[in-house]
Design a protein around this motif. Structure first.
Motif, PDB file in Angstrom:
ATOM      1  N   UNK A 158      -7.574 -57.615  49.398  1.00  0.00           N
ATOM      2  CA  UNK A 158      -6.717 -56.985  48.391  1.00  0.00           C
ATOM      3  C   UNK A 158      -6.102 -55.702  48.923  1.00  0.00           C
ATOM      4  N   UNK A 159      -6.886 -54.930  49.674  1.00  0.00           N
ATOM      5  CA  UNK A 159      -6.350 -53.708  50.266  1.00  0.00           C
ATOM      6  C   UNK A 159      -5.256 -54.023  51.269  1.00  0.00           C
ATOM      7  N   UNK A 160      -5.444 -55.067  52.058  1.00  0.00           N
ATOM      8  CA  UNK A 160      -4.428 -55.454  53.041  1.00  0.00           C
ATOM      9  C   UNK A 160      -3.150 -55.920  52.345  1.00  0.00           C
ATOM     10  N   UNK A 161      -3.291 -56.754  51.334  1.00  0.00           N
ATOM     11  CA  UNK A 161      -2.107 -57.236  50.608  1.00  0.00           C
ATOM     12  C   UNK A 161      -1.418 -56.082  49.895  1.00  0.00           C
ATOM     13  N   UNK A 162      -2.197 -55.175  49.312  1.00  0.00           N
ATOM     14  CA  UNK A 162      -1.606 -54.027  48.617  1.00  0.00           C
ATOM     15  C   UNK A 162      -0.870 -53.086  49.544  1.00  0.00           C
ATOM     16  N   UNK A 192      -3.389 -64.440  55.341  1.00  0.00           N
ATOM     17  CA  UNK A 192      -4.247 -65.436  55.991  1.00  0.00           C
ATOM     18  C   UNK A 192      -4.915 -64.922  57.276  1.00  0.00           C
ATOM     19  N   UNK A 193      -4.173 -64.271  58.195  1.00  0.00           N
ATOM     20  CA  UNK A 193      -4.879 -63.734  59.381  1.00  0.00           C
ATOM     21  C   UNK A 193      -5.951 -62.722  59.007  1.00  0.00           C
ATOM     22  N   UNK A 194      -5.661 -61.900  58.000  1.00  0.00           N
ATOM     23  CA  UNK A 194      -6.647 -60.908  57.565  1.00  0.00           C
ATOM     24  C   UNK A 194      -7.856 -61.574  56.929  1.00  0.00           C
ATOM     25  N   UNK A 195      -7.630 -62.685  56.230  1.00  0.00           N
ATOM     26  CA  UNK A 195      -8.736 -63.424  55.626  1.00  0.00           C
ATOM     27  C   UNK A 195      -9.696 -63.929  56.696  1.00  0.00           C
ATOM     28  N   UNK A 257     -11.803 -66.727  65.873  1.00  0.00           N
ATOM     29  CA  UNK A 257     -10.844 -65.877  66.568  1.00  0.00           C
ATOM     30  C   UNK A 257      -9.782 -66.711  67.274  1.00  0.00           C
ATOM     31  N   UNK A 258     -10.224 -67.750  67.978  1.00  0.00           N
ATOM     32  CA  UNK A 258      -9.276 -68.609  68.696  1.00  0.00           C
ATOM     33  C   UNK A 258      -8.338 -69.309  67.731  1.00  0.00           C
ATOM     34  N   UNK A 259      -8.877 -69.822  66.641  1.00  0.00           N
ATOM     35  CA  UNK A 259      -8.061 -70.503  65.638  1.00  0.00           C
ATOM     36  C   UNK A 259      -7.025 -69.563  65.044  1.00  0.00           C
ATOM     37  N   UNK A 260      -7.450 -68.359  64.701  1.00  0.00           N
ATOM     38  CA  UNK A 260      -6.525 -67.395  64.108  1.00  0.00           C
ATOM     39  C   UNK A 260      -5.450 -66.972  65.097  1.00  0.00           C
ATOM     40  N   UNK A 261      -5.848 -66.736  66.335  1.00  0.00           N
ATOM     41  CA  UNK A 261      -4.877 -66.263  67.332  1.00  0.00           C
ATOM     42  C   UNK A 261      -3.838 -67.330  67.651  1.00  0.00           C
ATOM     43  N   UNK A 267       0.215 -61.895  64.624  1.00  0.00           N
ATOM     44  CA  UNK A 267      -0.720 -60.920  64.044  1.00  0.00           C
ATOM     45  C   UNK A 267      -1.558 -60.199  65.094  1.00  0.00           C
ATOM     46  N   UNK A 268      -1.397 -60.607  66.376  1.00  0.00           N
ATOM     47  CA  UNK A 268      -2.205 -60.028  67.439  1.00  0.00           C
ATOM     48  C   UNK A 268      -1.282 -59.422  68.500  1.00  0.00           C
TER      49      UNK A 268
END
Length: 273
Positions: A158-162, A192-195, A257-261, A267-268
């Protein structure tokens, strides 16, 4: 003059630097174990590597006649099932509530304080309540993981989205986007990356809650096995089980980490420290 903070190791150097502390720790343990067994051959607190290997060979390849299953894989499967269910529920709830609280000021004012209050309650403290409410079965263990990690993950998301720049929200509304479209087209891709990062940070606490619940009320699982053999001072089983649990946690973190990257490379930053 080249400053220390600007020196970035190559991939090979990073691997070497990361391996050195582990190798040093193993060497220190081997030396301490050898010295301890030289004084007392029946020493149990610091078992030798060969003793741990013999016990793990039994735990990983021999069928337990009482259960008809191989202990290590039975315990691992039970723990991973509980952990997977708990984190899946936590992730789903975080995605929904984190987006709602982050996008809608009314939800932030109404639900935000409740989430913040729940987040500061030690999850282990409510474990007796969960056992009384849900019994000693699987449900209480899964709920403990959900209660333990979800509030933190919701607050983080929520903080990231805000913190999404107001210009993006205004531009989307100027182009005719509704609240629903702003949430799905603007907030969701950035959330999503933050999640995934929140999920990675929650893996450690989730394992703590799982092991604690299994140690108190369970008949199978990694935590159950560790606390079962502790009464016999079976460190030749406890230490390998702890190492196996750590290896599983590291593997999950690396997979996430690999999946997100690969899914969200934007995002990286390329020159992340």
């Amino acid at each position: 003059m080249r400053r220390l903070l600007n020196i970035r190791p190559s991939p090979g150097a990073r691997l070497l630097l990361g391996a050195l502390p582990l190798v040093a720790l193993i060497l220190v343990y081997v030396a301490a174990s050898a010295a301890s067994h030289a004084q007392n051959p029946s020493e149990k607190i610091l078992p030798t590597l060969s003793a741990m290997a013999d016990q793990m060979r039994i735990m990983a390849f021999q069928v337990d006649p009482q259960t008809g299953a191989i202990p290590l894989w039975q315990d691992t499967a039970a723990s991973l099932r509980r952990l997977g269910l708990g984190l899946s529920i936590a992730t789903g709830a975080t995605l929904i509530l984190g987006l709602v609280i982050g996008v809608l000021p009314l939800a932030r004012a109404g639900i935000g304080p409740l989430i913040s209050a729940i987040a500061v309650i030690p999850p282990i403290a409510v474990l007796p309540i969960l056992f009384i409410t849900f019994g000693l079965g699987e449900t209480a263990k899964i709920v403990l993981i959900v209660v333990g990690v979800t509030p933190f993950m919701i607050r983080d998301l929520a903080s990231h989205v805000g913190a999404i720049p107001e210009e993006q929200i205004v531009k989307a509304q100027t182009l005719g986007a509704s609240t629903w479209q702003v949430a799905l087209r603007v907030a969701l891709p950035q959330a999503l990356p933050r999640l995934v990062e929140s999920l990675r940070l929650s893996l450690g606490p989730a394992w703590v809650f799982l092991i604690s619940a299994e140690a108190i009320a369970s008949d199978v699982g990694l935590g159950y096995r560790i606390f079962l053999v502790r009464r016999y001072l079976a460190m030749d089983i406890i230490l390998p089980y702890v190492a196996w649990t750590a290896l599983l946690a590291v593997a999950f973190d690396l997979i996430l980490f690999t999946l997100s990257r690969r899914t969200w490379p934007w995002a990286y930053p390329a020159r992340a420290r």
